[in-house]
Design an enzyme around this catalytic site. Sequence first.
Site, short mmCIF file in Angstrom:
data_model
loop_
_atom_site.label_atom_id
_atom_site.label_comp_id
_atom_site.label_asym_id
_atom_site.label_seq_id
_atom_site.Cartn_x
_atom_site.Cartn_y
_atom_site.Cartn_z
N GLU A 3 0.85 -1.19 0.00
CA GLU A 3 0.00 0.00 0.00
C GLU A 3 0.89 1.24 0.00
OE1 GLU A 3 -2.78 0.35 3.24
OE2 GLU A 3 -3.70 2.10 2.36
N GLY A 63 3.60 2.40 11.12
CA GLY A 63 3.31 1.55 12.29
C GLY A 63 3.08 0.10 11.92
N HIS A 112 -6.40 -1.67 15.37
CA HIS A 112 -6.61 -0.98 14.09
C HIS A 112 -6.43 -1.94 12.91
CE1 HIS A 112 -6.39 2.66 11.46
NE2 HIS A 112 -5.67 1.85 10.72
N GLU A 113 -5.30 -2.63 12.89
CA GLU A 113 -5.04 -3.52 11.73
C GLU A 113 -6.06 -4.66 11.70
OE1 GLU A 113 -3.15 -2.03 9.83
OE2 GLU A 113 -2.18 -0.75 11.30
N1 B3K Z 1 -2.87 1.07 5.68
C1 B3K Z 1 -1.56 1.21 6.26
C2 B3K Z 1 -0.83 2.43 5.85
C3 B3K Z 1 -0.15 2.35 4.56
C4 B3K Z 1 0.71 3.56 4.33
C5 B3K Z 1 1.31 3.60 2.98
N2 B3K Z 1 2.25 4.67 2.83
C6 B3K Z 1 -1.61 1.14 7.75
C7 B3K Z 1 -2.89 1.47 8.38
O1 B3K Z 1 -3.41 2.56 8.26
O2 B3K Z 1 -3.45 0.62 9.01
ZN ZN Z 2 -5.33 1.97 8.78
#
Ligand code: B3K
Ligand code: ZN
Length: 874
Positions: free
Chosen positions: A128, A268, A304-305
Site C-alpha cells: 500500500e 506503524g 486498528h489492523e
Molecule cells: N494502511 C496502512 C498504511 C499504509 C501507508 C502507505 N504509505 C496502515 C494502516 O493505516 O493501518
Molecule cells: Zn489503517
Amino acid sequence: MSDERSVTSNAPIAKKRSDYQVPDFFIEQVDMTFWLEPSETRVLTKSKVRRNGDHQRPLVLDGDDLELLKVSINGIGINTYQCSEKQLSIAYDANEFELEIETQINPASNTSLEGLYLSNNTFSTQCEAEGFRKITYFLDRPDVLATYQVTVHADKQKYPYLLSNGNCIAKGEGDNGTHWVTWQDPFKKPCYLFALVAGDFDLVEDKFVTQSGRTIDLQFFVDKGNASRAGHAVESLKKAMRWDEETFGLEYDLDIYMVVAVDFFNMGAMENKGLNIFNSKCVLADPESATDEDYFNIESIIGHEYFHNWTGNRVTCRDWFQLSLKEGLTVFRDQQFSSDMSSPVTTRISQVKLIKERQFAEDSGPMSHPIRPDEVIEMNNFYTVTVYDKGAEVIRMMHTMLGKDGFRRGMDLYFERHDGQAVTCDDFVNAMQDANNVDMSLFRRWYGQSGTPEVSVKEIYDAEQQIYRIELSQHTPKTADQAHKQVLHIPVDMMLLNARGEAEALDQDGNTSTVLDLCESKQSFEFHGIKEKPVLDIFRSFSAPVKVHFEQSTQDMAAIMLHARDDFSRWEASQSLFTNAILDGVKHQGVIADNKIAFILDCLQQLLQNKPDDFALLGEMLSVPSYDSLAQKMAVVDVEGILASRQLMQDSIADALVDELHAAYSLCRNDGYAYQQEQIANRRLSNVCLTYLAKGQQGESLLLQQFERSDNMTDTLGVLKAARRYNVPVFEKLMSQFESKWHDDVLVLDKWFSLHAGAETDDILAKLDLLTAHAHYSNSNPNRIRAVVGTFAFFNTSGFHNMNGSGYRYVADAIIQLNRINPQVASRLITPLSEWQRYGEDRQDLMKGELLRIADQPHLSPDLYEKVSKALHF
Ligand code: B3K
Ligand code: ZN
C-alpha cells in the site's frame, strides 16, 4: 536559482479524483511464484485477465524498477508488447486470456521499504498504496480484486518461515538446500493487501474461538529472543477480535491470523489480509523496556489492523482518493476500542490534542486537503492526520448524530450492500443515511471541504424572563487548496451548569445535555426556565473538529474545571485557563499578570486538595498546553514569547505548589508493574508531579531515587524527561547509564536517541552530529531517523527554530540525504519547514531558503516534489 525553475522541471503530474474511470480490464485470479535471493529475486505472475466492456484498448500494466524477463499469453511467449519506465502495454484481441509475466527485482538494494525489501535478514513486503508494481507488472489499483495463490522458494536454513496471505496448502523441499510453501487466499483482494515474508523467527502461538465457535490460529513471528515480549500484542489481538464481535457483530473470516514484527518499516503497521506486517515497535513490549504509552499504542494499532479486516479488506476503496473510507472509519473503530479497554477520558484527550496540534496546522498550511482529497501527486503523501484523524472525527460526528444504535444500523447496511466490493465514501454515507432514514446531504460536505471551521459563541441571559440564549455563527477560512467555503452541518454537544457544576434541565423531560444542529452561518438557540445565569459547557467531548471563539470568563472556566461532572470538559477548561494566561504573557513580553497566575494557582491548589478519582485526569489537568497547541492560537507565531511564557507558568506552579505536588507524588505508589488502569494513572500523575518537583531543591534526590527504584520504562523515562526539562546536571550521567544498559536493544535505544534529540540546550546541533555519528545510527532505519531528526524537527522548538537558521539547515540536510534512500520518510520530515508562513519574516526567509535548496536537488522524489512545490507556492 529561481523557485519557478527548481520546482517545475520534470514535474510529476497530479491525478484528479474527478478523472476516475472503471478499469479497462479485470484480473480475477493470480498465481505467483517467487524464487527469493537477496539481490536477484525472480517473480513469475500468472493472471486471468478479462476485458471490461466492449473496447479495443490495450492492457496497460503498472511497473516500477522492474527487470522484465518474459511475457506470454495463453502459454506462448510474445514480444509485441511495449515497455516503458513505468508501464507495460499489451495489445491482444481476446476478451479473456491468461497472462504470464516474469520479472527480476533486487530486494537488497530496495531502501525505499516499498515493494519487496530486506529488513535485517528478513524478506518483507509493503504494497500500500502503490508498491505492488515494484514486484511485478500489474493493474495496481484498489478496484481490481483477485484471489491469489502464492508459492515461495528460498534457502531453508536462512529462511525457515515462508509466509503469504491466506492458508498454507502445500509445502516441500527443493534443490540446493531450498524449500517451498504454497499459500492460497480464498478472499478476493486488491493487490495492495498482498504480503510475503521470509525469515527466521521465534513463533508465539495462541488460539481464539469466535462467537460462532470456529477456532482461529494466532501466530506472532518476532525476532529471535523476543518471544517473551509478544504477550501484550497477543492479548490485544484477542481483545480486539472479541470487541468487534460484540460491538459490530463482525467475526474473523480465515482460519489463521499472522502478525510479523520487523525492525525496518516506514510506518506503524500494515493490514495485509491474514498476514499483518508490523513495525517491531508496535508489537514488542515488556515492563522494563516499554512505557505505558507503548503498551497503549500496541493495543490500539493491533486493534486498528485487525479492524481493517472488515473496514478496508472485505470492503475496500474504489480509488485512493477514498482512503478515508477505510482509514477514518478504522481509526474511529480503534478509538472506540481503546476507550472501552482503558480510560475513556485520557483516550479522548490524546485524540483531541492530535487534532488541535497537528491537524489544524495541516488545514492551515500548504498541504491542506479535504478528508477525501481531490488531487494527488504521490499517494503516500496523503496518509495524513487529515485523512486519518479528521476522517475519524467525521465518522464520530455521524455516531453522535445517529446514536450508537443508529450508527450500528448504518454499519450493518454498509456490509450488507458492499461486502466484497471496492466502494466510495459516498457509499458509506448513503448506508448511514438509508439505514436511519435521515437526510445527510448537508453533512456530506465534510468530505469535500478542507479547512477548520471556526465557530463563534455568544451568550445572552435574560434574568427576568429566565431565558438563556446562545448565538452561534460559523465560518471556514479559505485554505491553500480551496478559496470558497460552504456552510457545514456541525453537531454541538452542550450542557448548562450552575456554579456548583450541577447540570440544568434543558427541556421539560429533564434532559441535561443536547446536541444542537448548527446548519446555517448564524443560528440561535434558546432555553427557558433557567433561573440563574448558567455556565456553558459547549462542544462537549470535542463534538466537532472546529475552533471555538468564546470569550468565557475565567470564573466560568474555573467552575467547569473544578466542578463539572464531565471529565473531558474539566480537562478542556483547565487547558483554556492556562492558554489564556500564557497568551497574555506572550502579549506582554513574557510577563503574565500576577493576578492571573494567582488565580490559576488557587484553582490548581483546590484541584490538588479535592483530587478527582481519576489520577490520570489530574495529571493531564496539571500539565500546561504544548507549544504546538499554543502556537495554533497565534496568527504569527512568537516562538520565544510562547517558550518564555509557558516556562514562566510551569515555574510558577513548580515554585508555589511544592508541598501539594510532593504530597500527590508520594501518594502514587505502585507495587510491581502491571499495565492496569489504576497503576497507569498513578504513574501518569507521579511523573507529571516529578517534572515540576525536578526544579526544586529536592529535585535531584527525587530523580535519583526514582531512577534507582524504577522497575519499569515509564518511570525511568519519567526521570530522564524531568531531568532534561530542568537541565538537572544528573541528566547526562543517567543518560550514559541508560545507554550502557540498553545499547543492544534497538527499540529502547531509539528512546535514548530521541531523549537527546529533544533536549532544548544551546549545544544541540553539536549533539545531533554526535548522534548521527553514533555507531548505532543508520539512515536506512526509519525508527532511528524519526528518533533523531523527527524528534528534533517536531519537538525541539528552540533548537529547530534557532534564529541563526542552523536547525532548519540540519533538517533540510537530512531530508536531502534521505531523498534517494527513503522518499516516504524524507517527505514526512518536511512538514515543520513547510509551515514557514506561520512565522515572522526572518524565520520565513530562512525556512524558504532551505525549501528552495531541497527543491533544487536533482532527482527529487515525487513525494518531496509535491510538498516542496506546494510549500513554495503557498
Ligand atoms: N494502511 C496502512 C498504511 C499504509 C501507508 C502507505 N504509505 C496502515 C494502516 O493505516 O493501518
Ligand atoms: Zn489503517
